[in-house]
Write an enzyme that holds these catalytic residues in place. Structure first.
Site, PDB file in Angstrom:
ATOM      1  N   CYS A 116       0.805  -1.113   0.088  1.00  7.36           N
ATOM      2  CA  CYS A 116       0.191   0.029   0.224  1.00  7.36           C
ATOM      3  C   CYS A 116       0.769   1.249   0.045  1.00  7.36           C
ATOM      4  O   CYS A 116       0.335   2.340  -0.346  1.00  7.36           O
ATOM      5  CB  CYS A 116      -1.139  -0.099   1.202  1.00  7.36           C
ATOM      6  SG  CYS A 116      -2.136  -1.406   1.068  1.00  7.36           S
ATOM      7  N   HIS A 256      -3.682   6.971   2.815  1.00  3.69           N
ATOM      8  CA  HIS A 256      -3.843   5.663   1.903  1.00  3.69           C
ATOM      9  C   HIS A 256      -5.343   5.335   2.405  1.00  3.69           C
ATOM     10  O   HIS A 256      -5.900   5.672   3.609  1.00  3.69           O
ATOM     11  CB  HIS A 256      -3.019   4.759   2.347  1.00  3.69           C
ATOM     12  CG  HIS A 256      -3.184   3.410   2.095  1.00  3.69           C
ATOM     13  ND1 HIS A 256      -3.542   3.087   0.807  1.00  3.69           N
ATOM     14  CD2 HIS A 256      -3.345   2.137   2.896  1.00  3.69           C
ATOM     15  CE1 HIS A 256      -3.939   1.779   0.629  1.00  3.69           C
ATOM     16  NE2 HIS A 256      -3.586   1.213   1.772  1.00  3.69           N
ATOM     17  N   ASN A 286     -10.148  -0.354  -0.990  1.00  6.96           N
ATOM     18  CA  ASN A 286      -8.609  -0.106  -1.056  1.00  6.96           C
ATOM     19  C   ASN A 286      -8.064  -0.701  -2.211  1.00  6.96           C
ATOM     20  O   ASN A 286      -7.984  -1.923  -2.294  1.00  6.96           O
ATOM     21  CB  ASN A 286      -8.016  -0.800   0.392  1.00  6.96           C
ATOM     22  CG  ASN A 286      -6.446  -0.813   0.548  1.00  6.96           C
ATOM     23  OD1 ASN A 286      -5.900  -0.472  -0.280  1.00  6.96           O
ATOM     24  ND2 ASN A 286      -6.273  -1.656   1.745  1.00  6.96           N
TER      25      ASN A 286
HETATM   26  O1  UT7 Z   1      -4.074  -1.396   3.052  1.00  8.41           O
HETATM   27  C1  UT7 Z   1      -3.396  -2.489   3.936  1.00  8.41           C
HETATM   28  C2  UT7 Z   1      -3.449  -2.004   5.320  1.00  8.41           C
HETATM   29  N1  UT7 Z   1      -4.821  -2.651   5.649  1.00  8.41           N
HETATM   30  C3  UT7 Z   1      -5.256  -2.053   6.835  1.00  8.41           C
HETATM   31  O2  UT7 Z   1      -5.252  -0.806   7.094  1.00  8.41           O
HETATM   32  C4  UT7 Z   1      -6.765  -2.750   7.184  1.00  8.41           C
HETATM   33  C5  UT7 Z   1      -6.547  -2.540   8.824  1.00  8.41           C
HETATM   34  N2  UT7 Z   1      -7.443  -3.382   9.593  1.00  8.41           N
HETATM   35  C6  UT7 Z   1      -8.850  -2.927   9.522  1.00  8.41           C
HETATM   36  O3  UT7 Z   1      -9.283  -2.106   8.884  1.00  8.41           O
HETATM   37  C7  UT7 Z   1      -9.761  -3.648  10.499  1.00  8.41           C
HETATM   38  O4  UT7 Z   1      -9.295  -4.342  11.559  1.00  8.41           O
HETATM   39  C8  UT7 Z   1     -10.876  -4.518   9.683  1.00  8.41           C
HETATM   40  C9  UT7 Z   1     -11.762  -3.752   8.941  1.00  8.41           C
HETATM   41  C10 UT7 Z   1     -10.037  -5.630   9.131  1.00  8.41           C
HETATM   42  C11 UT7 Z   1     -11.701  -5.274  10.597  1.00  8.41           C
HETATM   43  O5  UT7 Z   1     -12.375  -4.385  11.413  1.00  8.41           O
HETATM   44  P1  UT7 Z   1     -12.499  -4.762  13.120  1.00  8.41           P
HETATM   45  O6  UT7 Z   1     -13.224  -3.388  13.684  1.00  8.41           O
HETATM   46  O7  UT7 Z   1     -10.759  -4.742  13.669  1.00  8.41           O
HETATM   47  O8  UT7 Z   1     -13.040  -5.628  13.423  1.00  8.41           O
HETATM   48  P2  UT7 Z   1     -12.711  -7.119  14.205  1.00  8.41           P
HETATM   49  O9  UT7 Z   1     -11.595  -7.915  13.560  1.00  8.41           O
HETATM   50  O10 UT7 Z   1     -12.319  -6.808  15.482  1.00  8.41           O
HETATM   51  O11 UT7 Z   1     -14.226  -7.958  14.286  1.00  8.41           O
HETATM   52  C12 UT7 Z   1     -15.222  -7.510  14.935  1.00  8.41           C
HETATM   53  C13 UT7 Z   1     -16.262  -8.555  14.877  1.00  8.41           C
HETATM   54  C14 UT7 Z   1     -15.900  -9.801  15.109  1.00  8.41           C
HETATM   55  O12 UT7 Z   1     -16.950 -10.603  15.550  1.00  8.41           O
HETATM   56  P3  UT7 Z   1     -16.943 -10.699  17.221  1.00  8.41           P
HETATM   57  O13 UT7 Z   1     -15.754 -11.777  17.275  1.00  8.41           O
HETATM   58  O14 UT7 Z   1     -16.804  -9.607  17.803  1.00  8.41           O
HETATM   59  O15 UT7 Z   1     -18.258 -11.508  17.386  1.00  8.41           O
HETATM   60  C15 UT7 Z   1     -16.048 -10.321  13.624  1.00  8.41           C
HETATM   61  O16 UT7 Z   1     -15.868 -11.914  13.380  1.00  8.41           O
HETATM   62  O17 UT7 Z   1     -16.706  -8.299  13.381  1.00  8.41           O
HETATM   63  C16 UT7 Z   1     -16.900  -9.558  12.947  1.00  8.41           C
HETATM   64  N3  UT7 Z   1     -16.503  -9.265  11.528  1.00  8.41           N
HETATM   65  C17 UT7 Z   1     -17.584  -9.187  10.344  1.00  8.41           C
HETATM   66  N4  UT7 Z   1     -18.905  -9.229  10.740  1.00  8.41           N
HETATM   67  C18 UT7 Z   1     -19.659  -8.843   9.483  1.00  8.41           C
HETATM   68  C19 UT7 Z   1     -15.130  -9.270  11.003  1.00  8.41           C
HETATM   69  N5  UT7 Z   1     -15.490  -9.091   9.510  1.00  8.41           N
HETATM   70  C20 UT7 Z   1     -16.748  -9.058   9.451  1.00  8.41           C
HETATM   71  C21 UT7 Z   1     -17.683  -8.663   8.357  1.00  8.41           C
HETATM   72  N6  UT7 Z   1     -19.066  -8.792   8.526  1.00  8.41           N
HETATM   73  N7  UT7 Z   1     -17.004  -8.435   7.014  1.00  8.41           N
END
Ligand code: UT7
Length: 338
Positions: A116, A256, A286
């Site tokens: 990225c 980004h 992205n």
């Molecule tokens: O460009 C390269 C660099 N990449 C980035 O900068 C990305 C950095 N990371 C992020 O943007 C975020 O961490 C994500 C978008 C990938 C994930 O968001 P988050 O707020 O960190 O979610 P999480 O992983 O903490 O998950 C929270 C909850 C979980 O459920 P429980 O365990 O709380 O029941 C996940 O299973 O959300 C659930 N979950 C989803 N639910 C519906 C994870 N993905 C999804 C989804 N739809 N797509």
């Protein structure tokens, strides 16, 4: 001898026609519009469809638009750098394919892989060729077909990414304009948190690795999220301090586009108001190396000569950094393509 700076003198871009909204994505992945909107801020992403359509297809269109808008004859270009993690093939370089297709017969060209941060690393590399006097016209293209790496069964990555390409022309200018300063960083310690395990020589693609989906993106989202916010904030703060830039002096932060919450968190830590942040993650997702030039493509009309802008980025590697540039032309006066 007066110092030569490298100015951006034009912008081209391309996103594929096919638009996938969150509703359609929710039929492929176990997710929903509400979650994607609140956690990532993406509503739609563009997808390059069709047989044998690689990243070069989009990069070529972006470069063609750039040549048209800047009234550049292809034979005048000295160098093209293509930042990408989704090259058409491991070799030849996608940059070679793009240069050939766009008639850059006098240019040498190569790919640069910085995930990225690829566009930012390529922008500084191209600027250095201008600053040394080695080149007069350099094209930097950032392009990725991220949907080619997605596993729609992995809902933690499938909503994030999209396909697209953006390109800029770099030319010599006086010191009032162009690239002023940059802070670019890498740490291979980030490897374990964001990678495609089976994509190169260490673990070549086999039926077994495909069955394990090791040829798809793996990301530990929370680790990457925290590292992105803290590192984009710290290099931007450092570049502002050492160039005596107050928030009031800044026209735009160009971050980004990985997640709207990351952009908001970085801006808030730096006290930069939302109106000074370029944002288009909502419609493109992205696009990896494509995000920064696609921001310029969308905001070109609002930019004026003398505007101070700071790019900042974070991605796989880990790679990150910030680059301070003074815009060199009035976007509204730029030739338009029908
Ligand atoms: O460009 C390269 C660099 N990449 C980035 O900068 C990305 C950095 N990371 C992020 O943007 C975020 O961490 C994500 C978008 C990938 C994930 O968001 P988050 O707020 O960190 O979610 P999480 O992983 O903490 O998950 C929270 C909850 C979980 O459920 P429980 O365990 O709380 O029941 C996940 O299973 O959300 C659930 N979950 C989803 N639910 C519906 C994870 N993905 C999804 C989804 N739809 N797509």
């Amino acid at each position: 001898m007066e110092k030569i700076n490298a100015a951006i003198t034009g912008v081209g871009g391309y996103v594929p026609e096919y638009i996938m909204d969150n509703e359609e994505l929710s039929k492929l992945s176990d997710t929903n519009d509400e979650w994607i909107t609140t956690r990532i801020g993406v509503k739609t992403r563009h997808v390059l469809k069709g047989e044998e359509q690689g990243t070069s297809v989009m990069a070529i269109k972006a470069v063609e638009e750039l040549l048209f808008k800047t009234n550049t004859r292809p034979e005048e270009v000295d160098l093209l750098i293509c930042a990408t993690v989704t090259p058409d093939m491991i070799f030849p370089a996608t940059a070679n394919i793009v240069s050939h297709a766009t008639g850059l017969v006098n240019a040498f060209s190569f790919d640069l892989m910085g995930a990225c941060s690829g566009f930012l690393f390529a922008l500084q590399t191209g600027a250095t060729y201008i600053e040394t006097g080695k080149c007069k016209k350099v094209i930097i293209v950032g392009a990725d077909k991220m949907t080619s790496l997605l596993d729609y069964d992995d809902r933690t990555t499938s909503p994030i990414f999209g396909d697209g390409a953006g390109a800029v022309m770099l030319e010599p200018c006086s010191k009032e304009y162009g690239v002023q300063d940059s802070i670019l960083r890498t740490s291979g310690a980030g490897e374990q948190y964001l990678n495609i395990k089976s994509s190169g020589s260490r673990c070549p693609v086999t039926k077994e690795t495909i069955d394990k989906k090791w040829n798809r993106i793996y990301q530990d989202g929370q680790v990457v999220y925290k590292a992105a916010v803290s590192n984009m904030t710290s290099t931007t703060r450092e570049i502002m301090e050492r160039n005596n830039i107050e928030v009031g002096d800044l026209k735009y932060l160009i971050p980004h586009q990985a997640n709207k919450r990351i952009i908001d968190a970085v801006a808030s830590r730096l006290n930069i108001p939302e109106v000074k942040c370029m944002v288009n993650v909502t419609k493109y997702g992205n696009t990896t190396a494509g995000t920064l030039p696609l921001c310029l493509w969308d905001y070109e009309q609002k930019l004026r000569a003398g505007d101070k802008v700071i790019f900042t980025t974070f991605g796989g590697g880990f790679t990150w950094g910030s680059l301070y540039l003074i815009w060199a032309y009035n976007g509204r006066e730029m030739k338009k393509r029908d």
